[in-house]
Every structure is written in structure tokens, then in C-alpha cells.
Design a protein around this motif. Structure first.
Motif, PDB file in Angstrom:
ATOM      1  N   THR A  14       0.970  -1.339  -0.034  1.00  0.00           N
ATOM      2  CA  THR A  14       0.068  -0.017   0.132  1.00  0.00           C
ATOM      3  C   THR A  14       0.994   0.942  -0.142  1.00  0.00           C
ATOM      4  O   THR A  14       0.542   1.859  -0.740  1.00  0.00           O
ATOM      5  N   GLN A  17       2.169   2.078  -3.285  1.00  0.00           N
ATOM      6  CA  GLN A  17       1.269   2.106  -4.450  1.00  0.00           C
ATOM      7  C   GLN A  17       0.788   3.901  -4.350  1.00  0.00           C
ATOM      8  O   GLN A  17       0.586   4.739  -5.408  1.00  0.00           O
ATOM      9  N   LEU A  18       0.755   4.133  -2.648  1.00  0.00           N
ATOM     10  CA  LEU A  18       0.607   5.506  -2.849  1.00  0.00           C
ATOM     11  C   LEU A  18       1.825   6.093  -2.955  1.00  0.00           C
ATOM     12  O   LEU A  18       1.580   7.102  -3.928  1.00  0.00           O
ATOM     13  N   ARG A  20       3.377   5.953  -5.503  1.00  0.00           N
ATOM     14  CA  ARG A  20       3.921   5.767  -7.559  1.00  0.00           C
ATOM     15  C   ARG A  20       2.346   6.102  -7.620  1.00  0.00           C
ATOM     16  O   ARG A  20       2.497   7.108  -8.650  1.00  0.00           O
ATOM     17  N   GLU A  21       1.481   6.715  -6.549  1.00  0.00           N
ATOM     18  CA  GLU A  21       0.543   7.178  -7.673  1.00  0.00           C
ATOM     19  C   GLU A  21       0.521   9.205  -6.674  1.00  0.00           C
ATOM     20  O   GLU A  21       0.241  10.157  -7.526  1.00  0.00           O
ATOM     21  N   ILE A  22       1.388   9.795  -5.463  1.00  0.00           N
ATOM     22  CA  ILE A  22       1.757  10.503  -5.145  1.00  0.00           C
ATOM     23  C   ILE A  22       2.997  11.239  -6.282  1.00  0.00           C
ATOM     24  O   ILE A  22       2.536  12.541  -6.197  1.00  0.00           O
ATOM     25  N   HIS A  91      -2.180  11.752  -0.512  1.00  0.00           N
ATOM     26  CA  HIS A  91      -2.607  11.722  -1.673  1.00  0.00           C
ATOM     27  C   HIS A  91      -2.870  13.319  -2.550  1.00  0.00           C
ATOM     28  O   HIS A  91      -3.684  13.384  -1.015  1.00  0.00           O
ATOM     29  N   GLN A  92      -2.994  13.934  -3.308  1.00  0.00           N
ATOM     30  CA  GLN A  92      -3.165  14.714  -3.523  1.00  0.00           C
ATOM     31  C   GLN A  92      -5.107  15.126  -3.921  1.00  0.00           C
ATOM     32  O   GLN A  92      -5.057  15.705  -2.755  1.00  0.00           O
ATOM     33  N   SER A  93      -5.706  14.035  -3.568  1.00  0.00           N
ATOM     34  CA  SER A  93      -6.790  14.256  -3.936  1.00  0.00           C
ATOM     35  C   SER A  93      -7.684  14.784  -1.636  1.00  0.00           C
ATOM     36  O   SER A  93      -8.518  14.879  -1.679  1.00  0.00           O
TER      37      SER A  93
END
Length: 164
Positions: A14, A17-18, A20-22, A91-93
Motif C-alpha cells: 500500500t 502504491q501510494l 507511485r500515485e503521489i 494523496h493529492q486528493s
């Protein structure tokens, strides 16, 4: 509901994954895409994360919003009374909701009873996160260029916050 919890070995996927998104958003225009990919593969592959958790004594935290992981942090002791914040990403969201500050406060709450007097971190000199850390009481102590291999450097400020 916001929950901060200690991450286990099972949570490292996790964390990866975070990251790689952030990271592509956090470092857009700061770190070239090739270097970003290299750093993600170097720091956030499962073997590296396991080594940080199990052999380097990094404490990993996950922040969850309504049961969904939206950020993480990692820190460890680097000298007597000094802990280093190695990672802190939200996370940017969910940015702007105070989750980063909650993570820092949580870490400080863990460190203070253990006689830590300083929390240290590195932040890219061109990353606006520097201002977030300054707002939380961190001060720039020096500049540091860290050779991470493959001809790449991390161009950082070293910042510290007294915990007294």
C-alpha cells in the motif's frame, strides 16, 4: 473518520502504491521523469521498504480516511535524541485537510516521551512542502546534495524542529 496507525510488513504494498500515485504530482516540474522513476524503484520497491522496516528500524505510519489509505510517513532514530522523518506524503486528493500536520503531530507525540529533542528531515529545495514544514516550526539548517546513484542527486534542505 481519520485514523493514523502503525504500518506492518503487510502494508508495504500500500505504501508503494501510494508513493507511485503521489510522487508524479508532488515532484512534477521539480524532478525529471527518468529520475523520478529511478527513485521510486530504488526507495519504494518491496525489498527496499522491507529493509527499511525490518533492518533500518523505520517506523511506518498509514493515515486512513474512512478506512481508505490516503497517506504515509516513516521515521527513525538517527542520533541520540534525534529522529529523522524519512517520508511524509498525503494523496493529492486529500491535501489541505490537515492530514500531514496530523502525521507530524502523531510522530512528535510518540517521540517526546522517549526524550527526543529534535525532529529532522530532508526536503527538496524546490518543493513547496518546505513552506508546510516551516509553518510547523521546522527551520532550514543546511543544504545537502545526496548522490543516489545513476548520476542523480537529491538537492535538499535539511530542516529541524526542536521538540522541547
Amino acid at each position: 473518520m481519520i485514523k493514523i496507525r502503525l504500518a506492518t510488513e503487510n502494508d508495504l504494498t500500500t505504501v508503494e502504491q501510494l508513493a507511485r500515485e503521489i510522487w508524479p504530482v508532488a515532484y512534477d516540474g521539480i524532478v525529471p521523469p527518468q529520475q523520478l522513476a529511478y527513485m521510486l524503484d530504488l526507495i519504494y520497491n518491496n525489498t527496499a521498504l522491507r529493509d527499511q522496516l525490518l533492518n533500518q528500524d523505520h517506523m511506518f505510519l498509514l493515515v486512513e480516511q474512512d478506512g481508505k489509505p490516503v497517506g504515509f510517513a516513516a521515521y527513525s532514530t538517527v542520533a541520540p535524541g534525534v529522529s529523522k522523518l524519512h517520508k511524509l506524503y498525503v494523496h493529492q486528493s486529500t491535501q489541505g485537510q490537515g492530514l500531514g500536520k496530523m502525521l507530524v503531530d502523531h510522530i512528535i507525540d510518540q517521540l517526546k516521551p522517549q526524550s527526543f529533542h529534535t525532529l529532522r528531515l530532508n526536503v527538496n529545495r524546490y518543493n513547496k512542502a518546505r513552506f508546510f514544514y516551516e509553518k510547523l516550526g521546522f527551520e532550514i539548517k543546511k543544504e545537502e546534495d545526496v548522490d543516489i546513484g545513476n548520476g542523480y542527486f537529491m538537492i535538499d534542505y535539511v530542516m529541524e524542529k526542536p521538540l522541547g
